[in-house]
Every structure is written in structure tokens, then in C-alpha cells.
Design an enzyme around this catalytic site. Structure first.
Site, PDB file in Angstrom:
ATOM      1  N   PHE A 199       0.855  -1.184   0.000  1.00 57.03           N
ATOM      2  CA  PHE A 199       0.000   0.000   0.000  1.00 57.03           C
ATOM      3  C   PHE A 199       0.891   1.234   0.000  1.00 57.03           C
ATOM      4  CE2 PHE A 199      -4.571   0.955   1.280  1.00 57.03           C
ATOM      5  CZ  PHE A 199      -5.125  -0.047   0.531  1.00 57.03           C
ATOM      6  N   GLN A 221      -8.159  14.362   4.149  1.00 58.46           N
ATOM      7  CA  GLN A 221      -7.553  13.548   3.096  1.00 58.46           C
ATOM      8  C   GLN A 221      -8.490  13.388   1.906  1.00 58.46           C
ATOM      9  OE1 GLN A 221      -6.684   9.070   3.598  1.00 58.46           O
ATOM     10  NE2 GLN A 221      -4.683  10.022   3.370  1.00 58.46           N
ATOM     11  N   HIS A 225      -8.782  11.196  -1.090  1.00 61.07           N
ATOM     12  CA  HIS A 225      -8.228   9.959  -1.621  1.00 61.07           C
ATOM     13  C   HIS A 225      -8.052  10.153  -3.111  1.00 61.07           C
ATOM     14  CE1 HIS A 225      -7.791   5.742  -2.647  1.00 61.07           C
ATOM     15  NE2 HIS A 225      -7.802   5.408  -1.368  1.00 61.07           N
ATOM     16  N   LEU A 276     -15.380   5.046  -3.453  1.00 58.86           N
ATOM     17  CA  LEU A 276     -13.956   4.737  -3.380  1.00 58.86           C
ATOM     18  C   LEU A 276     -13.500   3.601  -4.287  1.00 58.86           C
ATOM     19  CD1 LEU A 276     -11.535   5.756  -1.635  1.00 58.86           C
ATOM     20  CD2 LEU A 276     -11.711   3.562  -0.494  1.00 58.86           C
ATOM     21  N   GLU A 303      -6.964   1.643  -2.782  1.00 57.83           N
ATOM     22  CA  GLU A 303      -5.555   1.752  -3.106  1.00 57.83           C
ATOM     23  C   GLU A 303      -4.956   0.380  -3.396  1.00 57.83           C
ATOM     24  OE1 GLU A 303      -3.760   4.634  -0.561  1.00 57.83           O
ATOM     25  OE2 GLU A 303      -1.874   3.561  -0.511  1.00 57.83           O
ATOM     26  N   ARG A 360      -0.960   9.356  -0.191  1.00 60.09           N
ATOM     27  CA  ARG A 360      -2.171   9.806  -0.880  1.00 60.09           C
ATOM     28  C   ARG A 360      -2.176  11.284  -1.243  1.00 60.09           C
ATOM     29  NH1 ARG A 360      -6.541   6.263   2.609  1.00 60.09           N
ATOM     30  NH2 ARG A 360      -6.021   4.321   1.546  1.00 60.09           N
ATOM     31  N   HIS A 411     -12.235  11.837   1.776  1.00 63.22           N
ATOM     32  CA  HIS A 411     -12.196  10.479   2.283  1.00 63.22           C
ATOM     33  C   HIS A 411     -12.056  10.373   3.799  1.00 63.22           C
ATOM     34  CE1 HIS A 411     -11.581   6.212   2.090  1.00 63.22           C
ATOM     35  NE2 HIS A 411     -10.364   6.272   2.576  1.00 63.22           N
ATOM     36  N   ARG A 415      -2.834  10.613   6.448  1.00 65.55           N
ATOM     37  CA  ARG A 415      -2.874   9.228   6.908  1.00 65.55           C
ATOM     38  C   ARG A 415      -2.438   8.281   5.797  1.00 65.55           C
ATOM     39  NH1 ARG A 415      -6.653   4.929   6.470  1.00 65.55           N
ATOM     40  NH2 ARG A 415      -8.165   6.232   5.372  1.00 65.55           N
TER      41      ARG A 415
HETATM   42  C1  LIG Z   1     -14.904   3.346   1.275  1.00 68.03           C
HETATM   43  C2  LIG Z   1     -13.868   3.386   2.365  1.00 68.03           C
HETATM   44  C3  LIG Z   1     -12.795   2.510   2.341  1.00 68.03           C
HETATM   45  C4  LIG Z   1     -11.821   2.530   3.334  1.00 68.03           C
HETATM   46  N1  LIG Z   1     -10.789   1.626   3.293  1.00 68.03           N
HETATM   47  C5  LIG Z   1      -9.887   1.612   4.299  1.00 68.03           C
HETATM   48  C6  LIG Z   1      -8.846   0.624   4.345  1.00 68.03           C
HETATM   49  O1  LIG Z   1      -8.745  -0.243   3.475  1.00 68.03           O
HETATM   50  N2  LIG Z   1      -7.979   0.630   5.362  1.00 68.03           N
HETATM   51  C7  LIG Z   1      -8.078   1.548   6.365  1.00 68.03           C
HETATM   52  O2  LIG Z   1      -7.266   1.482   7.278  1.00 68.03           O
HETATM   53  N3  LIG Z   1      -9.044   2.492   6.363  1.00 68.03           N
HETATM   54  C8  LIG Z   1      -9.953   2.542   5.352  1.00 68.03           C
HETATM   55  N4  LIG Z   1     -10.947   3.490   5.366  1.00 68.03           N
HETATM   56  C9  LIG Z   1     -11.071   4.385   6.508  1.00 68.03           C
HETATM   57  C10 LIG Z   1     -11.715   3.674   7.652  1.00 68.03           C
HETATM   58  O3  LIG Z   1     -12.658   2.751   7.172  1.00 68.03           O
HETATM   59  C11 LIG Z   1     -12.442   4.616   8.580  1.00 68.03           C
HETATM   60  O4  LIG Z   1     -11.610   5.672   8.902  1.00 68.03           O
HETATM   61  C12 LIG Z   1     -12.800   3.881   9.842  1.00 68.03           C
HETATM   62  O5  LIG Z   1     -13.598   2.771   9.538  1.00 68.03           O
HETATM   63  C13 LIG Z   1     -13.503   4.746  10.847  1.00 68.03           C
HETATM   64  O6  LIG Z   1     -13.861   3.921  11.937  1.00 68.03           O
HETATM   65  P1  LIG Z   1     -14.471   4.494  13.260  1.00 68.03           P
HETATM   66  O7  LIG Z   1     -14.649   3.343  14.173  1.00 68.03           O
HETATM   67  O8  LIG Z   1     -13.684   5.657  13.711  1.00 68.03           O
HETATM   68  O9  LIG Z   1     -15.873   5.048  12.791  1.00 68.03           O
HETATM   69  P2  LIG Z   1     -17.037   4.381  11.922  1.00 68.03           P
HETATM   70  O10 LIG Z   1     -16.774   2.997  11.538  1.00 68.03           O
HETATM   71  O11 LIG Z   1     -17.383   5.340  10.873  1.00 68.03           O
HETATM   72  O12 LIG Z   1     -18.213   4.365  12.938  1.00 68.03           O
HETATM   73  C14 LIG Z   1     -18.795   5.548  13.404  1.00 68.03           C
HETATM   74  C15 LIG Z   1     -19.921   5.156  14.300  1.00 68.03           C
HETATM   75  O13 LIG Z   1     -20.392   6.281  15.009  1.00 68.03           O
HETATM   76  C16 LIG Z   1     -21.791   6.336  14.958  1.00 68.03           C
HETATM   77  N5  LIG Z   1     -22.189   7.707  15.149  1.00 68.03           N
HETATM   78  C17 LIG Z   1     -21.762   8.813  14.505  1.00 68.03           C
HETATM   79  N6  LIG Z   1     -22.377   9.898  14.983  1.00 68.03           N
HETATM   80  C18 LIG Z   1     -23.196   9.475  15.975  1.00 68.03           C
HETATM   81  C19 LIG Z   1     -24.114  10.115  16.852  1.00 68.03           C
HETATM   82  N7  LIG Z   1     -24.319  11.431  16.808  1.00 68.03           N
HETATM   83  N8  LIG Z   1     -24.813   9.370  17.727  1.00 68.03           N
HETATM   84  C20 LIG Z   1     -24.633   8.024  17.778  1.00 68.03           C
HETATM   85  N9  LIG Z   1     -23.797   7.378  16.978  1.00 68.03           N
HETATM   86  C21 LIG Z   1     -23.093   8.092  16.091  1.00 68.03           C
HETATM   87  C22 LIG Z   1     -22.119   5.737  13.626  1.00 68.03           C
HETATM   88  O14 LIG Z   1     -23.440   5.283  13.594  1.00 68.03           O
HETATM   89  C23 LIG Z   1     -21.122   4.598  13.566  1.00 68.03           C
HETATM   90  O15 LIG Z   1     -21.598   3.495  14.276  1.00 68.03           O
HETATM   91  C24 LIG Z   1     -11.917   3.480   4.368  1.00 68.03           C
HETATM   92  C25 LIG Z   1     -12.998   4.359   4.392  1.00 68.03           C
HETATM   93  C26 LIG Z   1     -13.972   4.329   3.410  1.00 68.03           C
HETATM   94  C27 LIG Z   1     -15.102   5.309   3.467  1.00 68.03           C
END
Ligand SMILES: Cc1cc2nc3c(=O)[nH]c(=O)nc-3n(C[C@H](O)[C@H](O)[C@H](O)COP(=O)(O)OP(=O)(O)OC[C@H]3O[C@@H](n4cnc5c(N)ncnc54)[C@H](O)[C@@H]3O)c2cc1C
Ligand code: SF4
Ligand code: SF4
Ligand code: FES
Lengths: 600, 251
Positions: A123, A236, A238, A252, A255, A311, A377, A412
Site C-alpha cells: 500500500f 484527506q 483519496h 472509493l 488503493e 495519498r 475520504h 494518513r
Molecule cells: C470506502 C472506504 C474505504 C476505506 N478503506 C480503508 C482501508 O482499506 N484501510 C483503512 O485502514 N481504512 C480505510 N478506510 C477508513 C476507515 O474505514 C475509517 O476511517 C474507519 O472505519 C472509521 O472507523 P471508526 O470506528 O472511527 O468510525 P465508523 O466505523 O465510521 O463508525 C462511526 C460510528 O459512530 C456512529 N455515530 C456517529 N455519529 C453518531 C451520533 N451522533 N450518535 C450516535 N452514533 C453516532 C455511527 O453510527 C457509527 O456506528 C476506508 C474508508 C472508506 C469510506
């Protein structure tokens, strides 16, 4: 207590957000024997984490035994242009392997090496093939594993419940108030400690890989509760989102396509990335096609392809090609894996990309190149936390995952988010539980605060003739896209802040139609509060930082400036006003600094 | 720009009806885009679930012209311009409002599945698994929990009374994935027979047909599960299986 009016739940630890970070935090807190509530806006298992594709970065050393936490740490810091909180980057690199192996013990099935260990893929910005993965659906594997492990740990899950405000008891956080999306009733959570794990802010932009949930709620909740936000200028973009058809613009393209051999090309068929290798990465990047091609098979004697630069570099290069008129027909550039890899390899390694292009764009990626362009992203900025405990600057508040700032500096690296979620999700759950156990005195919530939130939440229903929430959201997205995008300038940022002021005024008049049962118009109206708050923070911080670094590029200050490399831009709310300051980065100890001198 | 008539279910458990909306659709749009356009312009309170808009999260399940599908993966160019397109909520679960149903049944069933019970590690402290031993289970892990298979399964679609004793195809693949997991040591055959109700399935394959992930639910999960359940009643086959499966564990 006057709270008898509202449904009330009490927990030692309340975790807001059920993505990778929130789930991991809840599991850890439960393991400490405290009572845990886990709240999320969507159904369980639908958070952004489910969409992650490419993989999870951890120096397991399965493919390249040379890989160690020190190398991962160094890559992460260099990718972030040295603005990262060094301690977070260190803990992350050290603990990621154990967190990945733990997932395996909870049932996750990563793709395997020939000798039955976890396979790792290349990556951007990672010196060695480092990403544990499952084809291109790694996030799905991760969230299901955590979800199915989590439901047996005695955690109370509140799904489709949105938190609108945190509650304070004096200085410390004492709970949260929100509403149930299905029936619209107000609900109160009393808690000794609150963990924010709400993810990012990408819904403030028009072209984005992020879903409706990414309205920056956790960032705003923290800000409103008096906590510090840092690095909000770093967003970021992407480099590879889909550009066509218009309705899928921004979705998306992992990568992993480049990690597995995909090449970026302009409309002349040139592999343009060779023209965009920055000084900072010259030593480790191939400067000709032959060497880059050899690198895929022999990493020891060749330098890596510039297609896999970090990125921010790739996104800027694509942008420059498009501006110079060398873009593809629908306003992107080409990403070509078909001419390097056989069809069955592509379908096996990248099944969901194959499916996504076939179904949504009518493009067969095993035969034709994809059209791709930058898409909003990830936000590097977030709640300022203590590296070891994830504690925010307000007592009783913790933050982990995308909502927390510092770990990734100004940019990142791919794969470093999923590992971040696990490492700091676990730490957040642990330290929130310890805090809750130490908590002395009664847990009191102020009925007046609860009442005020309940009023605020229901207000849009009382504004007959007010504005359509979707219209305000669309105008904000347009503003951020055109004025606070990949390339910024003082003139545009000032203009953006002016427009955000107008939008804030309009949002005060936003209306909700219909009833309280499952009403997305109403939810959107409420989400505007946080969306506008984070948009403003981002624009303010971007205006302040007069240099270019990582996910912040200024047309009028195109160079990286060492002075700026020593400070974070910090935002906090005091007496209702946003205050901005520059504060020094924590100092890296000498033994870690030495890692950056050793090798080119 | 072609204009379509969308016949969308609007209502709650007390009353509801299909309402016609005229909406424009640009090239490449999917049903979910058109629903969003409706929301933004004509019906701000139209209830719908979605997250990823790329077939990855399983939120946007609906019945489109009677077919259980993901709205975000159903392209508008599938439909002729003159005909109305009906969009209804999935039927097997109680309605909340418009296109949103209460899928809590599935989260309750999920909790009943006995989780992984880990075998001890190799002498060097690691776990080894061969790709060919996990290919099949990785297929099951592709499940995005859209619950479309649950929606079409006739055992529960119009038979509320069967719900307590039937986990449904989504959870049969979950069960199968654990049963076949190289690191698992738990026997779930009795559970499959009694609590999960594998026996109620009569292999109509409707679930397999609607699965957006193309998981071979019936052939690869349900039939092997049924065999195990049947075998578990026969002590000799059961012993043989235990013996065999121990030998295939990686050394
Ligand atoms: C398409 C895509 C592909 C990606 N691929 C990669 C990858 O291959 N490798 C990598 O390392 N990263 C990747 N990322 C980034 C990574 O997926 C995210 O940064 C990461 O999943 C975020 O996780 P999190 O637990 O912080 O939040 P999330 O998984 O986004 O969860 C947020 C949670 O908070 C809750 N929430 C938000 N606001 C509130 C509120 N007001 N009240 C109650 N609940 C709330 C939501 O319902 C959800 O449950 C990717 C992102 C995307 C969009
Ligand atoms: S094959 Fe079995 S589980 Fe699948 S739909 Fe038919 S009866 Fe239901
Ligand atoms: S098995 Fe297929 S149809 Fe059933 S829930 Fe999973 S993805 Fe959906
Ligand atoms: S929105 Fe995620 S599957 Fe349709």
C-alpha cells in the site's frame, strides 16, 4: 430528578459509535467488568468500517521479515509529514500486530500466505507489504468479527439512536442526550465516562466516499462540551474515487488496485506519477518505469513505484494532470490494472472493485482501465487526546478512531486507520473503564441541560415555512468542495467562512416536515448543526496554516515550512466563541528521532 | 433526461398506500439515487435506510417491482420509461415507516448462535490456516447482512408463527461458517437441529437466488449443515467425522 420524563439508561461507560473503534472500546470496557452501553446512528454492523476495503496495516513481518514496528512507525510519521503525535504513532506501530492476531482469535479469516500465516499486501507509503486483508473487503471482516464477538460480552446496544449533545456535571462529562431514529423519542444516558467513536466529517463535501453518517457529530459534541480539536485543516482527499457515472462520483476505488499492480495514466497513456516525485521521497521511489515494474517482484534491489506515493502526493498529481488538460473524458485520469495482471488474478484479489465497476459503471476492469479522481475520504484532525489513555481535555471524555486527532499528522497512510481503530479503541475502552471505576461521588445530571437539548432537537418541527434541510446541506457541500478542497487559498477560505456564516443563519430556520417516526428530513436538519461546526473549524484552521503539508495545500503558500512543522492548530469553544491557537507538538525522544537519520 | 414514475410505499403500521412520484433520472443512476432525489425535492420525510451506496453495507434492501433487491445496486436503465416502478419495504419484517422495517428479529437470532470456541495454538504460539481450508468460509463471510434471504424465505415470509423456531438462511451460513472454521472446537449440530430449525428448510433455493453477494447459501451451507445434523444422530458417522476432522487439522 426531573428526568423521569425521558427514557433513561445508566452505564459506567457509554460508547458513542459502533464502528471498529467503538466496538473495540466497548469490548475492552466490558472485559474490565464495568457496565457498557454502545450507541450508533445506523444498525449494528453498518458503520463506515464495514466499507473499508484494502486492509489493515500491522508489521507482522509475515511477507517481509525485515518489517518491524520501527519501520512502520517511521513510515507513518513520514507519511504524516512529521506532524503526528509521535507517541500515538509509536503505540500504534507497536500494538497493531497483536490487535490483528487477536481478531484472528475471534474468528476473522484473513487471506493466507503459502505457509498458512496472514498474507500482507503493498500500500502507499508503507515500505514493506504490510496490510493484512481479505480480498478488498477487509472492513467487513473486521466489523463482523468485532460485532459477533461483542454481542456475547454483555454490552447493551442502542442502535438507530443519535446523540445530540453531551451533558456536563461541572467540568466533567456526565452523560449524553439523543433521540431514537425509529420513533423520534428523546433518550437520556447517564455515564461516568463517555467514549467518542463517531468517525469522520466527509459529508461536508460534495464528492466524497463517506455516507450520510459522516456529519462530524463526535467532533462537534466534543467541541460543544469544551474539548480541544486539533489539526482540523487536514482532510484527506483519496486520489482514486469513481468519477463516472455522475451518481457514483466519489465512491472509493481502493488503493489495493495500485498495491496489486494498477498504474495511473493520463490521456496520452503516460505514467505521469514519475513527474511528481517530491524531494522528500526521492531516495525511496523509482524514477523510471523499468525499476518500478521490477519492484513488484524484487523489493530488495529496486525502489517502489511512484504510483504508491502517499495519498496527498498522488491526489495533487492527478489534480495537476486534470488541470493541464491531460485527464480522461469524464474528468479523471486512468487507473489501469488490466494491462499488467490477468483477469482471474484481478477478480480474485479485487472482487468488489470488479463488481462495483461492472454493476455501477458498466466497465470491466479486467479488460479496460478505470476512470478515477480525488474524493474526500478521511479527516486527520479531531479530538485532542492523551496518547496513552485517549483522554480528551475534558474529564470523563475519551475519543478513538477517526474522530480523534494526532495519530496521522497531516496525512494518513492507507491501512493505518483500521489498525488505529483497534489499538486506540482498546485503549479508550480500558481507560474509560478505569476512570469509571475510580469515579467518586454521585453521578448527577442537570435536568435543565437535558430539557434544553430536548427542546433543541424538536425545534425544527415548530418552524413551519422554514428552509428545506437538504438544500442547506447541498449548499454547504458545494461551498466546501469549491472553496475548502484539495487546493486552497486565503481568498477562497475567507469566502468559505463568509458563506458558512450565512448557512449557519439559514440552518437556524431549518424546518422538519411530517412526524417524528423515522424521518430523515428531520435527522438531516439536526445533522446540519455538527456539519456546519466542523466545516467552520476546518476552514478556520486551513486559513490559519500558511504553508502546504499533507492534506492541506495552499496555492498561496505552496511550500512546507519548518516553523509550521512544530505546531498544531488548536480550536476550542470559549463563551460561545471559537478560539484558535497554535500550540507546540509534543517532542519526540532522541532514540526515536534517530530512526529518521539512519536510512534513506 | 428520462422521467420515471416511482410508485413508493408511504405509510406506517396503522395505514399506508402506494404513492406515485414523477422523477428524472440521469445516466447511470440507481434506484437509491432516485429515492434520494425524491427526498430532497418532493418528500423530505421519506423513510429509507442506506449507508455505503456501493453494495457493501446491506442497508438499502427493498422490494422493487416485487423483487427483493438492494436499491443502491439496481440501475434505473433496467426499467422502461413508461412503466411505473414500485418500491416497497421488505415484507417479512414489521413495518416502521415507508421503506424502513424493524429487522430486530435478525439481531435477536444472531445472539443465539454459539460463538467460536478457540482451539489451542500451535506449539510456537501461532495459528496456521491454509487458504484452501478457508475459501469456503470466506465465501460465507462475504455476507453484508442485507437480510434479503430472510425476506424471501417462505418458512417465515408469511408465517410469523415459525419465527421463534427458525433462524433463517443468513444464520445458517453463519452457523456453517463456524462449523467449518479451522480454529473452532464447538459442536453446534444439536443447536442447528433444535433452536435454529435447519430441518424446516426444504431447499427451495429462493435465498440463494436473491443474495446480492452471490453466496451459494443452499448448496454450500444449508445442505452440508443438514448432512451434519443428520449424521450427528448416527453415532458411528459422528465419531468418524470427529476423527477425520481432527486429522485434517493443520500441524
Ligand atoms: C470506502 C472506504 C474505504 C476505506 N478503506 C480503508 C482501508 O482499506 N484501510 C483503512 O485502514 N481504512 C480505510 N478506510 C477508513 C476507515 O474505514 C475509517 O476511517 C474507519 O472505519 C472509521 O472507523 P471508526 O470506528 O472511527 O468510525 P465508523 O466505523 O465510521 O463508525 C462511526 C460510528 O459512530 C456512529 N455515530 C456517529 N455519529 C453518531 C451520533 N451522533 N450518535 C450516535 N452514533 C453516532 C455511527 O453510527 C457509527 O456506528 C476506508 C474508508 C472508506 C469510506
Ligand atoms: S432454501 Fe431453505 S432457507 Fe433458503 S429460502 Fe428455501 S426454505 Fe428458506
Ligand atoms: S446471505 Fe446474502 S442475502 Fe442473506 S443476508 Fe447475507 S448477503 Fe444478504
Ligand atoms: S447502501 Fe449499502 S448496500 Fe445499499
Amino acid at each position: 430528578m426531573a428526568n423521569a420524563d425521558y427514557e433513561t439508561h445508566e452505564h459506567d461507560v457509554v460508547v458513542i459509535g459502533a464502528g471498529g473503534a467503538g466496538l473495540r472500546a466497548a469490548i475492552e470496557a466490558a472485559a474490565q467488568g464495568v457496565s457498557v452501553g454502545l450507541i450508533c446512528k445506523s444498525l449494528l454492523g453498518k458503520a463506515h468500517t464495514v466499507m473499508a476495503e484494502g486492509g489493515i496495516a500491522a508489521a507482522l513481518g509475515n511477507v517481509w521479515p525485515e518489517d518491524t514496528w520501527q519501520v512502520h512507525f517511521r513510515d507513518t510519521m513520514r507519511g504524516g509529514k512529521m506532524l503526528n503525535n509521535w507517541r500515538m504513532a509509536q503505540l500504534h506501530a507497536q500494538e497493531a500486530p497483536e490487535r490483528v492476531l487477536e481478531l484472528e482469535r475471534w474468528g476473522a479469516l484473513f487471506d493466507r500466505t503459502k505457509d498458512g500465516r496472514i498474507l500482507q499486501r503493498d500500500f502507499g507509503g508503507h515500505r514493506y507489504a504490510r496490510l493484512a486483508h481479505v480480498g478488498d473487503r477487509t472492513g467487513l471482516e473486521m466489523i463482523r468479527t468485532l460485532q459477533y464477538h461483542g454481542i456475547h460480552q454483555g454490552i447493551d446496544v442502542y442502535m438507530e439512536c443519535t446523540i445530540a449533545r453531551l451533558l456536563k456535571d461541572g467540568e466533567r462529562v456526565s452523560g449524553a442526550v439523543g433521540y431514537w431514529r425509529p420513533h423520534g423519542k428523546v433518550v437520556l444516558f447517564k455515564a461516568k465516562a463517555v467514549v467518542l467513536a463517531t468517525g469522520g466529517i466527509g459529508k461536508a463535501w460534495k464528492i466524497t466516499s463517506n455516507s450520510w453518517e459522516y456529519t462530524g457529530d463526535g467532533h462537534a459534541l466534543a467541541l460543544w462540551a469544551g474539548a480541544d480539536l486539533i489539526d482540523m485543516e487536514f482532510v484527506q482527499f483519496h486520489p482514486t474515487g469513481m468519477v463516472w457515472p455522475p451518481s457514483v462520483r466519489g465512491i472509493l476505488v481502493t488503493e489495493g488496485v495500485r498495491g496489486d499492480g494498477g498504474m495511473l495514466k493520463n490521456n496520452k497513456g503516460e505514467r505521469f506519477m514519475f513527474n511528481y516525485i517530491p524531494e522528500f521521497f526521492k531516495g525511496e521511489t523509482a524514477d523510471n518505469e523499468d525499476e518500478a515494474d521490477r519492484w513488484y517482484d524484487d523489493k530488495k534491489s529496486n525502489r517502489r513505484t511512484p504510483d504508491l506515493l502517499p495519498r496527498d502526493e498522488v491526489a495533487r498529481a492527478i489534480n495537476a494532470e486534470m488541470k493541464a488538460g491531460r485527464g480522461s473524458p469524464h474528468g479523471g485520469v486512468y487507473l489501469d490494472i488490466a494491462s499488467r495482471r490477468p483477469a482471474d488474478y484481478i477478480r480474485r484479489r479485487l472482487p468488489s472493485m470488479y463488481h462495483q465497476f461492472k454493476e455501477l459503471a458498466g466497465v470491466d476492469i479486467t479488460k479496460e482501465p478505470m476512470e478515477v479522481g480525488p474524493t474526500c475520504h478521511y479527516v486527520m484532525g479531531g479530538v485532542r487526546v492523551d496518547a496513552d489513555s485517549t483522554a480528551a481535555t475534558v474529564p470523563g471524555l475519551f475519543a478513538a478512531g477517526e474522530v480523534a486527532g494526532g495519530m496521522h499528522g497531516s496525512n494518513r497512510l492507507g491501512g493505518n486507520s483500521l489498525s488505529d481503530l483497534l489499538v486506540f479503541g482498546r485503549r479508550a475502552g480500558l481507560h474509560a473503564a478505569l476512570y469509571a471505576k475510580d469515579f467518586g461521588g454521585p453521578l448527577t445530571v442537570d435536568a435543565g441541560q437535558v430539557e434544553a437539548v430536548a427542546r433543541e432537537v424538536l425545534e425544527p418541527f415548530s418552524r413551519a415555512g422554514g428552509e428545506n434541510p437538504y438544500a442547506i446541506q447541498a449548499d454547504l457541500q458545494e461551498t466546501m468542495q469549491s472553496l475548502v478542497g484539495l487546493i486552497r487559498s486565503e481568498r477562497e477560505l475567507t469566502e468559505a467562512l463568509r458563506k458558512i456564516e450565512t448557512l449557519k443563519a439559514r440552518a437556524k430556520r431549518v424546518r422538519a416536515e411530517g412526524a417524528r417516526t423515522y424521518n430523515p428530513g428531520w435527522h438531516t436538519a439536526l445533522d446540519l448543526r455538527s456539519l456546519l461546526a466542523v466545516a467552520e473549524c476546518c476552514a478556520m484552521a486551513a486559513l490559519e496554516r500558511k504553508e502546504s503539508r499533507g492534506g492541506h495545500t495552499r496555492d498561496d503558500h505552496p511550500y512546507t515550512d519548518d516553523q509550521w512543522g512544530r505546531v498544531n492548530v488548536v480550536l476550542r469553544l470559549r463563551d460561545g466563541a471559537l478560539q484558535l491557537s497554535r500550540e507546540p507538538l509534543p517532542e519526540m525522544p532522541a532514540e526515536l528521532r534517530a530512526l529518521f537519520q539512519e536510512r534513506k | 433526461m428520462p422521467t420515471f414514475t416511482l410508485r413508493v410505499f408511504r405509510g406506517d403500521p396503522t395505514r399506508g398506500e402506494f404513492k406515485d412520484y414523477r422523477v428524472e433520472a440521469e445516466e447511470g443512476m440507481v434506484v437509491l439515487d432516485v429515492i434520494h432525489r425524491l427526498q430532497a425535492t418532493q418528500a423530505t420525510d421519506l423513510a429509507v435506510r442506506w449507508n455505503c451506496k456501493a453494495g457493501k453495507c446491506g442497508s438499502c434492501s427493498a422490494e422493487i417491482d416485487g423483487q427483493p433487491r438492494l436499491m443502491c445496486m439496481t440501475r434505473m436503465d433496467l426499467f422502461a420509461e413508461g412503466e411505473p416502478i414500485t418500491v416497497a419495504p421488505i415484507r417479512a419484517f414489521p413495518l416502521i415507516r415507508d421503506l424502513v422495517t424493524d429487522v430486530g428479529f435478525n439481531f435477536e437470532k444472531a445472539k443465539t448462535i454459539p460463538p467460536l470456541r478457540l482451539k489451542p495454538p500451535e506449539p510456537d504460539g501461532t495459528y496456521r490456516m491454509m487458504q484452501e481450508d478457508i475459501d469456503r468460509i470466506q465465501e460465507f463471510h462475504k455476507c453484508i447482512e442485507c437480510f434479503l434471504c430472510q425476506d424471501v424465505c417462505h418458512v417465515i415470509r408469511d408465517h410469523e408463527e415459525n419465527k421463534p423456531a427458525f433462524a433463517g438462511p443468513r444464520f445458517f451460513i453463519k452457523l456453517a461458517s463456524l462449523e467449518m472454521h479451522p480454529l473452532d472446537t464447538r459442536d453446534r449440530t444439536a443447536f442447528g437441529r433444535t433452536t435454529a430449525g435447519v430441518g424446516l428448510c426444504n431447499i427451495t433455493k429462493c435465498c440463494t437466488e436473491v443474495c446480492p453477494e452471490g453466496i451459494h447459501i443452499t448448496d454450500n451451507a444449508i445442505i452440508p449443515l443438514k448432512e451434519r445434523v443428520a449424521d450427528s444422530l448416527d453415532p458411528i458417522v459422528w465419531l468418524l467425522r470427529k476423527f477425520r476432522s481432527q486429522k485434517t487439522q493443520p500441524v
